[in-house]
Design a protein around this motif. Structure first.
Motif, PDB file in Angstrom:
ATOM      1  N   PRO A   1       0.826  -1.214   0.000  1.00 55.84           N
ATOM      2  CA  PRO A   1       0.000   0.000   0.000  1.00 55.84           C
ATOM      3  C   PRO A   1       0.855   1.256   0.000  1.00 55.84           C
ATOM      4  CG  PRO A   1       0.014  -1.008   2.175  1.00 55.84           C
ATOM      5  CD  PRO A   1       0.688  -1.972   1.250  1.00 55.84           C
ATOM      6  N   SER A   2       2.013   1.192   0.680  1.00 55.51           N
ATOM      7  CA  SER A   2       2.919   2.337   0.744  1.00 55.51           C
ATOM      8  C   SER A   2       4.334   1.846   1.006  1.00 55.51           C
ATOM      9  CB  SER A   2       2.492   3.313   1.841  1.00 55.51           C
ATOM     10  OG  SER A   2       2.627   2.709   3.117  1.00 55.51           O
ATOM     11  N   ARG A   3       5.301   2.721   0.805  1.00 50.62           N
ATOM     12  CA  ARG A   3       6.703   2.379   0.998  1.00 50.62           C
ATOM     13  C   ARG A   3       7.000   2.036   2.459  1.00 50.62           C
ATOM     14  NH1 ARG A   3      10.821   3.521  -2.654  1.00 50.62           N
ATOM     15  NH2 ARG A   3       9.293   4.714  -3.876  1.00 50.62           N
ATOM     16  N   SER A   4       6.216   2.581   3.394  1.00 58.36           N
ATOM     17  CA  SER A   4       6.466   2.351   4.816  1.00 58.36           C
ATOM     18  C   SER A   4       6.239   0.904   5.225  1.00 58.36           C
ATOM     19  CB  SER A   4       5.574   3.275   5.660  1.00 58.36           C
ATOM     20  OG  SER A   4       4.204   2.968   5.454  1.00 58.36           O
ATOM     21  N   GLN A   5       5.481   0.142   4.429  1.00 56.89           N
ATOM     22  CA  GLN A   5       5.226  -1.255   4.746  1.00 56.89           C
ATOM     23  C   GLN A   5       6.346  -2.175   4.265  1.00 56.89           C
ATOM     24  OE1 GLN A   5       2.635  -2.148   6.673  1.00 56.89           O
ATOM     25  NE2 GLN A   5       2.219   0.042   6.768  1.00 56.89           N
TER      26      GLN A   5
END
Length: 288
Positions: free
Chosen positions: A101-105
């Motif tokens: 979903p996002s780079r943070s994951q």
């Protein structure tokens, strides 16, 4: 929230959305989408696009959808791929596509270090949906992909735009209803506490009344029960209308092969509570 089940349905119904994501839209006609099970290790991949007619010049695309940080993701993914290669001996080259979903994951640099040679090669493509640019001429499927990571406040206008596209582009009533039903499923995954009235207003179409979840909510009193719960100052969610309706919905979803974790998310219960209800029903069936 587990979303691999949603993406499996999405890529079955809209295979072009995957190839648009990886920048190879013209390849879609050469592939079929399938689930792959690696029996030796009891692994099941989220999906794979396999070349039609076993074309040697077309790569195999292995897909992994990961919406929560998982330190085992690359160890598991590469294990699955290499066991598959050993078992089937394909002649094609391959590429792994990991959807976040996002780079943070994704992993930090330090955590991903053992896998750096492959992650930094053309063998792996990582896609971060919140960074995905949607061109004006994109497919309906790609827009539905983007809906999965849309901010909650942007869901209603996005759904309205999608429904308008469905009404314009769908070739027949059955196809139209099927696509709207899938969009509704995505919305309920993202916003499980929506009331029946909020859901109807968002879609603003009579086709919503024919979708699977709308029918079940109406028949079982789930949406009505939620509205009554709000009036009484409760916050139990859609599936909390009554204990009987709640159990009925859980068993229906379980019988449709929904993972227990996803059922728990939809009915706003813990995984342990859902497992207990399923086990209790199984005991009742055995004793009857």
């Amino acid at each position: 929230m587990r979303t691999d089940h949603l993406f499996y349905q999405l890529f079955q119904q809209f295979p072009e959305s995957f190839f648009e994501m990886i920048g190879s839209a013209n390849q879609v006609e050469n592939y079929r989408f399938d689930a792959i099970e690696v029996k030796e290790a009891a692994f099941r991949m989220d999906g794979a696009f396999l070349p039609k007619d076993n074309a040697i010049d077309s790569p195999i695309y292995f897909i992994e959808v990961q919406f929560k940080k998982d330190l085992e993701i690359y160890a598991r993914l590469f294990s699955e791929i290499f066991i598959f290669l050993r078992r089937h001996h394909p002649q094609q080259r391959w590429q792994a596509v990991v959807i976040y979903p996002s780079r943070s994951q994704d992993f930090t640099h330090r955590e991903a270090q053992p896998y750096a040679p492959m992650l930094n090669s053309n063998l792996v493509q990582r896609i971060y949906l919140n960074e995905l640019e949607i061109p004006s001429n994109s497919s309906l499927g790609l827009e539905i992909v983007k809906l999965m990571v849309e901010k909650d406040t942007q869901v209603p206008p996005t759904v309205s735009r999608l429904v308008n596209r469905v009404q314009t582009e769908a070739t027949n009533q059955l196809e139209k209803q099927k696509i709207i039903e899938f969009i509704e499923t995505v919305v309920l995954y993202k916003l499980p506490n929506l009331s029946k009235e909020e859901l109807a207003a968002m879609f603003a179409t009579d086709d919503l009344r024919k979708t699977r979840f709308a029918q079940e909510m109406k028949e079982e009193g789930i949406a009505e029960g939620k509205a009554e719960g709000i009036a009484e100052g409760k916050a139990e969610g859609i599936a909390q209308g009554s204990l009987a309706a709640q159990k009925k919905m859980i068993l229906k979803l379980f019988n449709r092969d929904f993972p227990v974790e996803e059922i728990a998310e939809l009915v706003d219960l813990s995984v342990e509570q859902v497992q207990q209800m399923i086990a209790q029903q199984s005991q009742n069936n055995e004793s009857s």
